[in-house]
Every structure is written in structure tokens, then in C-alpha cells.
Design a protein around this motif. Structure first.
Motif, PDB file in Angstrom:
ATOM      1  N   GLU A 216      -3.770 -14.340   2.695  1.00 22.97           N
ATOM      2  CA  GLU A 216      -2.355 -14.048   2.431  1.00 22.97           C
ATOM      3  C   GLU A 216      -2.131 -12.549   2.255  1.00 22.97           C
ATOM      4  OE1 GLU A 216       0.636 -14.398  -1.394  1.00 22.97           O
ATOM      5  OE2 GLU A 216      -0.905 -15.949  -1.139  1.00 22.97           O
ATOM      6  N   LEU A 217      -3.041 -11.878   1.543  1.00 25.71           N
ATOM      7  CA  LEU A 217      -2.901 -10.441   1.311  1.00 25.71           C
ATOM      8  C   LEU A 217      -3.128  -9.642   2.604  1.00 25.71           C
ATOM      9  CD1 LEU A 217      -4.724 -10.140  -2.143  1.00 25.71           C
ATOM     10  CD2 LEU A 217      -2.264 -10.160  -1.693  1.00 25.71           C
ATOM     11  N   ARG A 218      -4.024 -10.136   3.463  1.00 25.41           N
ATOM     12  CA  ARG A 218      -4.218  -9.458   4.745  1.00 25.41           C
ATOM     13  C   ARG A 218      -2.937  -9.502   5.582  1.00 25.41           C
ATOM     14  NH1 ARG A 218      -9.278 -12.389   4.837  1.00 25.41           N
ATOM     15  NH2 ARG A 218     -11.005 -11.026   4.220  1.00 25.41           N
ATOM     16  N   LYS A 219      -2.287 -10.661   5.590  1.00 27.17           N
ATOM     17  CA  LYS A 219      -1.042 -10.795   6.342  1.00 27.17           C
ATOM     18  C   LYS A 219       0.027  -9.855   5.808  1.00 27.17           C
ATOM     19  CE  LYS A 219      -1.720 -15.634   7.754  1.00 27.17           C
ATOM     20  NZ  LYS A 219      -1.224 -17.025   7.599  1.00 27.17           N
ATOM     21  N   LEU A 220       0.085  -9.728   4.467  1.00 29.39           N
ATOM     22  CA  LEU A 220       1.085  -8.832   3.859  1.00 29.39           C
ATOM     23  C   LEU A 220       0.822  -7.371   4.222  1.00 29.39           C
ATOM     24  CD1 LEU A 220       1.593 -10.252   0.240  1.00 29.39           C
ATOM     25  CD2 LEU A 220       3.270 -10.188   2.087  1.00 29.39           C
ATOM     26  N   ALA A 221      -0.440  -7.053   4.520  1.00 25.69           N
ATOM     27  CA  ALA A 221      -0.793  -5.664   4.828  1.00 25.69           C
ATOM     28  C   ALA A 221      -0.593  -5.309   6.299  1.00 25.69           C
ATOM     29  CB  ALA A 221      -2.245  -5.404   4.437  1.00 25.69           C
ATOM     30  N   LEU A 222      -0.288  -6.292   7.140  1.00 25.68           N
ATOM     31  CA  LEU A 222      -0.111  -6.011   8.562  1.00 25.68           C
ATOM     32  C   LEU A 222       1.113  -5.141   8.808  1.00 25.68           C
ATOM     33  CD1 LEU A 222      -0.992  -9.496  10.104  1.00 25.68           C
ATOM     34  CD2 LEU A 222      -2.398  -7.422  10.077  1.00 25.68           C
ATOM     35  N   PRO A 223       1.062  -4.242   9.799  1.00 24.29           N
ATOM     36  CA  PRO A 223       2.165  -3.294  10.018  1.00 24.29           C
ATOM     37  C   PRO A 223       3.456  -3.914  10.521  1.00 24.29           C
ATOM     38  CG  PRO A 223       0.488  -3.097  11.731  1.00 24.29           C
ATOM     39  CD  PRO A 223      -0.082  -4.002  10.685  1.00 24.29           C
ATOM     40  N   HIS A 224       3.428  -5.185  11.018  1.00 22.71           N
ATOM     41  CA  HIS A 224       4.657  -5.765  11.554  1.00 22.71           C
ATOM     42  C   HIS A 224       5.559  -6.366  10.487  1.00 22.71           C
ATOM     43  CE1 HIS A 224       1.896  -9.309  11.496  1.00 22.71           C
ATOM     44  NE2 HIS A 224       3.000  -9.928  11.088  1.00 22.71           N
TER      45      HIS A 224
ATOM     46  N   TRP B 136       0.521  -5.116  -4.161  1.00 18.95           N
ATOM     47  CA  TRP B 136      -0.251  -5.222  -5.398  1.00 18.95           C
ATOM     48  C   TRP B 136       0.339  -6.262  -6.344  1.00 18.95           C
ATOM     49  CZ3 TRP B 136      -4.932  -4.032  -6.773  1.00 18.95           C
ATOM     50  CH2 TRP B 136      -5.623  -3.068  -6.059  1.00 18.95           C
ATOM     51  N   ASP B 137       1.658  -6.419  -6.324  1.00 16.60           N
ATOM     52  CA  ASP B 137       2.264  -7.464  -7.139  1.00 16.60           C
ATOM     53  C   ASP B 137       1.797  -8.839  -6.664  1.00 16.60           C
ATOM     54  OD1 ASP B 137       4.304  -8.197  -9.229  1.00 16.60           O
ATOM     55  OD2 ASP B 137       5.170  -9.266  -7.499  1.00 16.60           O
ATOM     56  N   ALA B 138       1.746  -9.037  -5.349  1.00 11.40           N
ATOM     57  CA  ALA B 138       1.254 -10.305  -4.805  1.00 11.40           C
ATOM     58  C   ALA B 138      -0.229 -10.495  -5.116  1.00 11.40           C
ATOM     59  CB  ALA B 138       1.486 -10.349  -3.294  1.00 11.40           C
ATOM     60  N   ALA B 139      -0.994  -9.405  -5.083  1.00 19.60           N
ATOM     61  CA  ALA B 139      -2.438  -9.498  -5.315  1.00 19.60           C
ATOM     62  C   ALA B 139      -2.781  -9.839  -6.757  1.00 19.60           C
ATOM     63  CB  ALA B 139      -3.113  -8.186  -4.923  1.00 19.60           C
ATOM     64  N   THR B 140      -1.915  -9.497  -7.672  1.00 22.44           N
ATOM     65  CA  THR B 140      -2.228  -9.678  -9.100  1.00 22.44           C
ATOM     66  C   THR B 140      -1.422 -10.795  -9.752  1.00 22.44           C
ATOM     67  OG1 THR B 140      -0.642  -7.914  -9.620  1.00 22.44           O
ATOM     68  CG2 THR B 140      -2.963  -7.293  -9.407  1.00 22.44           C
ATOM     69  N   THR B 141      -0.754 -11.600  -8.961  1.00 21.80           N
ATOM     70  CA  THR B 141      -0.014 -12.745  -9.502  1.00 21.80           C
ATOM     71  C   THR B 141      -0.395 -14.007  -8.728  1.00 21.80           C
ATOM     72  OG1 THR B 141       1.859 -12.259  -8.022  1.00 21.80           O
ATOM     73  CG2 THR B 141       1.966 -11.377 -10.256  1.00 21.80           C
TER      74      THR B 141
END
Length: 548
Positions: A49-57, A93-98
Motif C-alpha cells: 500500500e505504501l509503495r503505491k502511495l509513493a508512485l509518481p502518478h 508518513w501519516d499512512a505509514a504510521t497509522t
């Protein structure tokens, strides 16, 4: 020959370490981080999930809702891209820590809070090279703003080195602040009791005793002639008294919460009753309200009906949901603070102030950095800033008891808190209660304050006003933009959750002070010519302890 007590190194080491960490326990932070990191490493779905959030698109986030980027200059290139990148990182980071399965919720909250603190520090708004407002100001003034800012930084840094981090204020206690006429009628080792001089021909038979928090100077409730809660109550026909707590030093290290009840609230009530009053209204603000609730429960347990009403302003009695301030309170943190206090006998004022600043770092830290050091503007002095800089210390034993018995164990809400050796229960209180919360309170979150209605079996009027911990309480009539909600729970009514209560109560325009004044009058005897027989004042207000 007695065995020599071994030299203890831990307190001195922890005190020195606390100077570098702002009083925060490194062990508490590390434990939370390890808990989060191990569970993240074992959660492939979360990492995907975090990888998807980091994608440039990913869609570019809006920046207008963040006050740091609200100025129109942030809408131009390349500043908008910088702001969007920062907000995207913040969201990641909010998604990563919740919502991390298996992590202790408090540990997750600590990691989330720590991540926000680091990101807030790295915001592009905080740096001259990436802040378009600073660029614009620098062009307009040919760099003079940065020269002034450098001078301001040197001034503040030198003050910090000299152990005087706040700028001198133009406001003086007794001259500009705390000016309501009154007299000190009692002084002991912990308090001065101030009686304000009445302004009405007749007085209600029940005087009012105000118990402020011991972590602040009392005159927040008598700030100026225009913003004085005590003057407002005095002008409603009440004889008003207030406690002024002594600012403790190393000789007061062993003062306990029992001492604060005995030398504080009980001593004041005894003195007021000696002046002819049979019953009185009691008011508590912040921790003063918590202490008042404890004392009131003890009085009710012992069959003492002296209190006609109780009013609790931004005061918690249940610490199960204390908000982000609770992130600083766990066993590791409390043990760390106890060692720090052992070296002096008290908790330094700047250590407590630092924790409060972290809760609102954008408002209380970084916005000032930008304004002072980058834009070259000094914040104009005002009465509230002068009061806020007039911080107080806390004795070691009392503060340790407060953290352990209330924050960690929640003994008061669970009926385990002991006064005079016996436990007290809030359900014993039978007098009506007026309880006030403030919408944006970062010290006593209103939903936590609201839990009083669940823990008592008496009539409770709950008021929620807009504003923060101090501003919402200092909501004098005529203050622009003020509104409040009000609901009443009668003994025997079913419980309503805080969220449902909020939806049921419609906002009322104006200050809550007149509503409270009417509530007090309705529960008071008719005004008469009674005057207190208390004579021979020891001093005139604001007394001596306020200058400690």
C-alpha cells in the motif's frame, strides 16, 4: 557503623540527557519505534500500500487547506511543486504510521507524532531559499529583513544561554495585569488567598472560590480589566476569592497532592467560612479543576455539603483519552522525569512549556521562526504572551503523584484515588456541576472533559465553546466571533456520547460567561447586605507569591 548509601548516577545522567531531549525519554521513543518498525516489516500488504502511495502518478494534493501555504505566492512555480511534494510526503508518513495491525495504539500514535514533528521542521516554508514570501520580502527590502532576522536570532540565542529565553514584556503584574482590587487574607506555605473587593450594594450569600492550576500563575483569570473572569463574577454580585499558588523551589520537593488539598482548597474554604459564609460556589480551571473535583468528592464522602455548586473549566477527571499530551506520559517517561526532578526537587517550567509547544509546533514554534528570523518581524507583545512567559515549576513528589495516579493509572475515574487514606468517588458528588470544554483544546481535549457526565450522578450542565485552552475560557462578553453549545443532563438521564451531544446542540452566538453567571445566580440565595467579617488583610492584591 551504618552502611554507606551507594552513589546514584541515574538521576544525574537522566537530567543531563533530558537537557538534550527536551525532557523526553529516549527509551520511550525507541520502544515505540521498534514496535512500529517490526510490525511494518512483517506486513507485506501495508508495504505494498505504501509503495503505491509513493508512485509518481498519484494525484497532486491541494495546498490551499494548509495554512503554511495559504499565501498566494505559493501558487506559482516552483513553489507549488515544493508544497505539493511536502504534503504528499506528509500524507505518506501519516499512512505509514497509522492503521498498522498489531502495533500498540499508543506506540503508533507516538511514531505518528514524532514523524509529524520532523516533517514540520523540514517544511519548505521554514527555509529562506524555498519560501516565496521570504523571497518577496527580501526583494522589497533588499535583504534588510534577513539582517534584522539574524539580529533577532542572536538576541534570542544569547537569552537562551543566559537562562532567560523569553523577551522582556512591557506588561507588569499589578500594573497592567492582575489589577482587580483585592486583598490577601491568608498566606501559608503553599497559597495566598485573595479576596476581591465587592462593587455591588448587595451580595449573594454564597461566595465564589476559584482554584486555578498550579502550573500557571493565577492571573490568567484576571488578565486585564477587559478580560477578567474574577471581575465579571464580582460585578454579578458575588464575593470572589482566588488561590495564588506559591512557585515551588527545591525546599518544596516533598509537597504532595494531599498537601495541595490541605494547604490549598481546604485552608481556603476554612478561611472563607470563618468570614460568615455557610456554603460557597467552587470553580476550578485546568488542573485546579481536577484537584477541586478530588476535594469535592472527599467532602461528599465525609458528608460535608459546604459546596453549593462546582464549576470545572477545561478540567479533566478521566485521563483515559487525554489527547496528544498523553503521548508524553508512560512508565518510561515518568521514571525519566522523576530522575530529572530528583536532581532539583522540581520540574523546571521550560520543560513543561516545551511539551505544550510540541503539541502545536506549527503555531508556537515554526510560524515564529519564519516571522522573526526570515521575515524580520517581531511579534507584538500582548497580555496573554506576558502571562504565558510567566511560567511556574512543579514540586517533584506532587508531579510524580499526578502523573502516576491520574495519567497512568486513572485512579480518580476508577474510584481508587485516596484522600486522607481513603478512596474517593465522583459519584458521591451531589451538588450541580457546570462543566466547560473548548473546541480546540490541546491540553484538556473537550471529549475527555465531557466524560465527567459519564462519571457523576448529579445534574451536569456541559458547555462547549470555540477557542483553545486559554482563549476559549477567556471568552468575555463582546469578544468577536465567540459562540458556544450548551446541554443539560439531569440525574437519572441516559448517557449521550460526545459526538451525539455535539450534533444535538446548536451553536449560540456570544460568550458563555453570561450563561454561567445566570446559572450561578439561579442556584444562589437572594442578594443581601452581607459583608464578610474577614479583616486585617495581609497584603493587597496581587500579593507576593505571584512574583515568585
Amino acid at each position: 557503623m551504618t552502611e554507606r548509601e551507594p552513589l546514584r548516577i541515574d538521576p544525574a545522567w537522566h537530567a543531563a540527557l533530558g537537557q538534550m531531549t527536551g525532557g523526553l525519554s529516549p527509551a520511550a521513543l525507541a520502544t515505540a519505534y521498534v514496535d512500529w518498525a517490526l510490525h511494518l516489516a512483517g506486513s507485506p500488504d501495508k508495504m505494498l500500500e505504501l509503495r503505491k502511495l509513493a508512485l509518481p502518478h498519484q494525484p497532486a494534493p491541494e495546498i490551499s487547506s494548509d495554512p503554511r501555504f495559504a499565501h498566494p505566492t505559493w501558487a506559482s512555480f516552483p513553489y507549488k511543486a515544493l508544497a505539493q511534494g511536502f504534503i504528499a510526503t506528509q500524507n505518506w508518513w501519516d499512512a505509514a504510521t497509522t492503521n498498522m495491525p498489531g502495533v500498540d495504539p499508543k506506540h503508533a500514535a507516538i511514531v505518528n507524532f514524532a514523524a509529524r514533528q520532523w516533517l514540520d521542521m523540514l517544511s519548505p516554508a521554514n527555509f529562506a531559499v524555498t519560501n516565496p514570501q521570504v523571497h518577496e520580502r527580501t526583494r522589497e527590502e533588499l535583504g534588510q529583513n534577513l539582517i534584522r532576522g539574524a539580529r533577532y536570532w542572536l538576541e534570542d540565542f544569547n537569552r537562551l544561554l543566559s537562562n532567560c529565553p523569553r523577551r522582556p514584556s512591557a506588561y507588569r503584574v499589578g500594573e497592567d495585569l492582575a489589577t482587580t482590587p483585592g486583598d490577601v487574607i491568608l498566606r501559608n506555605d503553599l497559597i495566598e488567598l485573595i479576596r476581591y473587593r465587592p462593587t455591588t450594594d448587595k451580595l449573594h450569600p454564597e461566595p465564589i472560590l476559584i482554584v486555578p492550576a498550579w502550573i500557571m500563575k493565577y492571573y490568567i483569570l484576571d488578565l486585564t480589566a477587559q478580560r477578567s473572569l474574577v471581575a465579571f463574577l464580582r460585578d454579578q454580585g458575588f464575593e470572589v476569592f482566588i488561590l495564588s499558588w506559591k512557585n515551588p523551589d527545591d525546599t518544596d520537593a516533598n509537597l504532595s497532592m494531599q498537601d495541595y488539598i490541605d494547604l490549598g482548597i481546604r485552608a481556603a474554604i476554612t478561611k472563607i467560612k470563618a468570614g460568615g459564609a455557610e456554603r460557597l460556589h467552587a470553580v476550578g480551571y485546568c488542573l485546579g479543576g481536577t484537584l477541586l473535583a478530588i476535594a469535592a468528592a472527599a467532602m461528599a464522602r465525609d458528608g460535608d455539603d459546604t459546596l453549593r455548586t462546582i464549576s470545572l473549566l477545561a478540567s479533566q477527571v478521566d485521563f483515559s483519552e487525554p489527547g496528544e499530551l498523553g503521548l508524553f506520559i508512560n512508565e518510561s517517561q515518568v521514571a525519566f522525569l522523576e530522575d530529572m526532578m530528583a536532581t532539583r526537587g522540581y520540574l523546571k517550567a521550560d520543560q513543561m512549556a516545551g511539551a505544550f509547544q510540541l503539541l502545536r509546533s506549527n503555531d508556537l514554534v515554526w510560524s515564529r521562526v519564519i516571522r522573526h528570523y526570515l521575515l524580520g518581524e517581531r511579534t507584538h507583545d500582548n497580555p496573554l504572551m506576558a502571562w504565558n512567559a510567566d511560567a511556574t515549576r512543579m514540586p517533584a513528589q506532587m508531579h510524580s503523584e499526578y502523573l502516576r495516579r491520574l495519567f497512568l493509572k486513572n485512579d480518580l475515574a476508577k474510584g481508587r484515588f485516596k484522600v486522607d487514606g481513603s478512596s474517593v468517588a465522583l459519584t458521591d458528588i451531589r451538588c450541580p456541576i457546570y462543566c466547560v470544554g473548548t473546541e480546540t483544546d490541546h491540553v484538556s481535549p473537550w471529549r475527555s472533559v465531557y466524560r465527567l457526565s459519564l462519571l457523576t450522578d448529579t445534574d451536569v450542565t456541559f458547555v462547549l465553546t470555540n477557542g483553545g485552552h486559554n482563549g476559549g475560557i477567556l471568552s468575555e462578553p463582546g469578544h468577536p466571533g465567540r459562540y458556544f453549545r450548551c446541554g443539560h443532563k439531569t440525574e437519572g438521564d441516559g448517557h449521550v456520547t460526545a459526538e451525539d451531544w455535539f450534533d444535538l446542540q446548536m451553536p449560540r452566538a456570544g460568550s458563555w460567561w453570561p450563561h454561567w453567571g445566570g446559572w450561578l445566580k439561579n442556584l444562589s440565595g437572594a442578594p443581601a447586605d452581607r459583608r464578610s467579617s474577614l479583616v486585617n488583610p495581609l497584603d493587597i492584591a496581587p500579593g507576593r507569591y505571584v512574583f515568585g
